[in-house]
Design an enzyme around this catalytic site. Sequence first.
Site, PDB file in Angstrom:
ATOM      1  N   CYS A 155       0.831  -1.209   0.000  1.00 15.99           N
ATOM      2  CA  CYS A 155       0.000   0.000   0.000  1.00 15.99           C
ATOM      3  C   CYS A 155       0.863   1.255   0.000  1.00 15.99           C
ATOM      4  CB  CYS A 155      -0.928  -0.021   1.208  1.00 15.99           C
ATOM      5  SG  CYS A 155      -2.118  -1.384   1.184  1.00 15.99           S
ATOM      6  N   TYR A 156       1.914   1.239   0.792  1.00 16.89           N
ATOM      7  CA  TYR A 156       2.863   2.361   0.811  1.00 16.89           C
ATOM      8  C   TYR A 156       3.474   2.552  -0.569  1.00 16.89           C
ATOM      9  CZ  TYR A 156       7.146   4.855   2.346  1.00 16.89           C
ATOM     10  OH  TYR A 156       8.162   5.749   2.513  1.00 16.89           O
TER      11      TYR A 156
END
Length: 253
Positions: A155-156
């Site tokens: 996600c990062y």
Amino acid sequence: MPALTGKVALITGAGQGIGQGTALAFASEGVDLLLAGRTLDKVEETARLVRERGVRAVPVACNVKSFDDLATAVDKAAAELGGVDILVNNAQEVPLGPIDQVSDEAFTAGFESGPLASFRLMKLVRPHMVRRGGGTIFNFASSAGIRWDMSNYGCYAAVKQATRALTRAAAAEWGRDNIRVLTIAPHAESPGLKSWIDHNPEEAEAFFRTIPLGRVGRLEEDIGRALVALCGSDLTYLTGATVPLDGGQANFD
């Protein structure tokens, strides 16, 4: 006279970490500063430090997830400092953890504070840069986007890779306006990195062994001074690139 005297930089997340280190580096080169951050006390302290180096500084409370706050920051830069020549899109909330454990809210906040905030600020400052004959925009990414093992970082990385795409597009679309757009991918002694080290000591130890220079970047001396150099007259043909300020750890080829 310092090399960048007369320029104005708008820096988000200027109350600490890379934002503060960059502000100090620019101040040493005569750059006036609009310092934006969520906590007004912190950006006021940065303003005090940069004024000691002889430049003007305007601190402003700013949540980068708010379009109105971003617009206010740009308007203040124009009204009180004359415009914007340099934009440093530094502030960012990052969604960390396994995909199953990252909430919709955290993932959305990552995009709102990262690529969406950068997208908005780039468009807000562009008219001022055009009026002043050009400018330099810095967006921020991470080597997390090209990790060999994306576990816990998907996600990062998605947020940061979206920002890199915006950099490439803006560089292509605005180059004729003499606006250069670069992505910076740093390892730096920021509060965020220190927190990650505290919570992941074994992973951090292994990670640092992969940095050829053997250390994390210093906020002003390594990261801030690099951004100063990238704004200078010797590098005006560089745009659209990802610049890894990470001691040689990542390969963005």
